[in-house]
Design a protein around this motif. Structure first.
Motif, mmCIF file in Angstrom:
data_model
loop_
_atom_site.group_PDB
_atom_site.id
_atom_site.type_symbol
_atom_site.label_atom_id
_atom_site.label_comp_id
_atom_site.label_asym_id
_atom_site.label_seq_id
_atom_site.Cartn_x
_atom_site.Cartn_y
_atom_site.Cartn_z
ATOM 1 N N PRO C 140 0.816 -1.216 0.000
ATOM 2 C CA PRO C 140 0.000 0.000 0.000
ATOM 3 C C PRO C 140 0.849 1.265 0.000
ATOM 4 O O PRO C 140 1.744 1.430 0.825
ATOM 5 C CB PRO C 140 -0.821 -0.149 1.283
ATOM 6 N N LEU C 141 0.542 2.142 -0.953
ATOM 7 C CA LEU C 141 1.243 3.400 -1.135
ATOM 8 C C LEU C 141 1.184 4.222 0.143
ATOM 9 O O LEU C 141 2.143 4.881 0.530
ATOM 10 C CB LEU C 141 0.528 4.160 -2.261
ATOM 11 N N LEU C 142 0.024 4.153 0.794
ATOM 12 C CA LEU C 142 -0.237 4.922 2.006
ATOM 13 C C LEU C 142 0.844 4.696 3.053
ATOM 14 O O LEU C 142 1.203 5.590 3.805
ATOM 15 C CB LEU C 142 -1.585 4.476 2.588
ATOM 16 N N PHE C 143 1.343 3.430 3.097
ATOM 17 C CA PHE C 143 2.279 3.084 4.157
ATOM 18 C C PHE C 143 3.697 3.551 3.822
ATOM 19 O O PHE C 143 4.581 3.439 4.636
ATOM 20 C CB PHE C 143 2.311 1.569 4.363
#
Lengths: 204, 204, 204
Positions: C140-143
């Motif tokens: 996940p990009l978010l992480f």
């Protein structure tokens, strides 16, 4: 009748799922888990999304035993299962239409809108395979290949259409299942593929 | 007592999860998320599947603070944590048996069938690690390596067996925890592995 | 007002999600699924975790049609969408703050603790993108990148802070949205990144 087909379908799904687990060198825990997730995961995700408790396998824990047993048996006879490839493709097609109709019926009993009934059928028919691919660290096959989810939509559509035309639930089930099965078998036979959307631009 | 061990276990799980996040170059948000998912995800998935609301961390939001704090602290002292590797392996083993017994007890209170009680323990003990691996884009370690889920099954089995033999819940808990811990520590010490199912045939 | 911004945001999220699906060569089923998961998945995960039924898209099935239509339209005009890259980055920022505030409000109505209200906002704002990345087989990009989840936390914090200071929900919404938007746009403009935790030691 639908119940017997359901048992056959989860058994077959568990057996093919075991081979997926074997290709990833999983141990027997992994084999059972992947089998459970593939065979029972679609209905489970549908129930979670619709808030329908308890889960099928909580009221019928024997399904867990059947699918785990089938998966371990498939691992034992893996080299023989290769020759049954076409049989299992047919059983998977059967599972797809049976799961889809069961999913539609459940949403119908909850008096949900038509779109949600179709989606409930599609999730029940297809989400198990998506979960299997996520756990095996693949891009879900469903999203990339073959006329599969479309078969679920057509099956659900025929089922709802028949009922709207005044057919009994029994007849709607039979006709939807036959049309769905024929469609899926034609798709396997002629290797139909959905048009793909290929986009290579880097965006962000 | 079980409650104190639970707090110790989620703290330790959060700290080792932080190192997993660090190996994937995550930022602090990722570190916290992976810590939460690893430490609290097993119980959360169990509650979702059994329809048991509210979640533990909704009634006890302090668990979110404890695990996030522990994860960020672990990121700070990462180079030092290396030397504590064995300690954290032991604490992880403790977490496995504690989570498993808590999961069994919850399903027992819901009067679910024996298979579901065992599965509830196994999911509580193991699913956090599976979620962590999926979010870190790995094939779940659980499915491929080591005597881990099997320890959960044995722990739950001993717990239920003791109760069936008329033991009190307290004694069943103590005996099951001790046997589970010993089994897991032996598995770590002698690097036991489950038999793997390796299958290289392309199927479809 | 928030409702109109919500519709705009899910439409925009569905359109950018379609391009993600296209980069993975998905077919139209995959494009719709990824669009639904990205646009509606954050709220769905929040509702599952908080036990809040029915899902938004079950009571409003038209959202499924809007997002699927938007995604397929985006696939058709993909080469043109490239030129609108900045517009869609802005709309995504709008979606982030709108989803976050809606998530906070829902948890508030359920009388949950402050930490859970903040987390509910963050999950609503960010989890759709995490699901999209898991299904596309990415970490996940978010992480890993950018000031994104932090914007959700600040937005939720400002919203709760304003209310604690006696402001009406309307004003709290406006101020939190404006501050959240400015923060996110500054982060895009100056390419702010969160500090990363990089750890290369092999642990187990």
């Amino acid at each position: 009748m639908l119940h017997i087909l359901y048992i056959i379908a989860i058994t077959a799904e568990a057996m093919t799922a075991a081979l997926s687990a074997g290709r990833r060198n999983m141990d027997w825990v992994g084999v059972c888990m992947i089998a459970w997730v593939t065979a029972l995961g679609g209905g489970t995700i549908r129930n979670i999304l619709l808030g329908h408790y308890p889960m099928t396998w909580v009221s019928h824990p024997e399904y867990l035993l059947i699918t785990a047993g089938a998966a371990l048996f498939a691992a034992l006879i893996a080299s023989f299962m290769r020759r049954l490839k076409m049989l299992f493709l047919y059983l998977d097609a059967l599972g797809l239409v049976v799961f889809t109709i069961i999913g539609c019926q459940l949403a119908e009993e909850m008096h949900l809108p038509v779109i949600i009934i179709l989606l409930s059928g599609m999730i029940t028919g297809c989400a198990g395979g998506v979960l299997r691919d996520v756990l095996c660290n693949d891009i879900p096959l469903l999203f990339r290949k073959e006329v599969y989810a479309s078969v679920a939509i057509v099956t659900g559509g025929v089922y709802l259409g028949m009922e709207a035309l005044g057919s009994s639930a029994q007849w709607a089930t039979v006709i939807a299942a036959v049309i769905g099965l024929i469609l899926r078998l034609l798709a396997i036979r002629y290797e139909w593929q959905m048009p793909k959307f290929v986009y290579h631009e880097e965006w962000e």
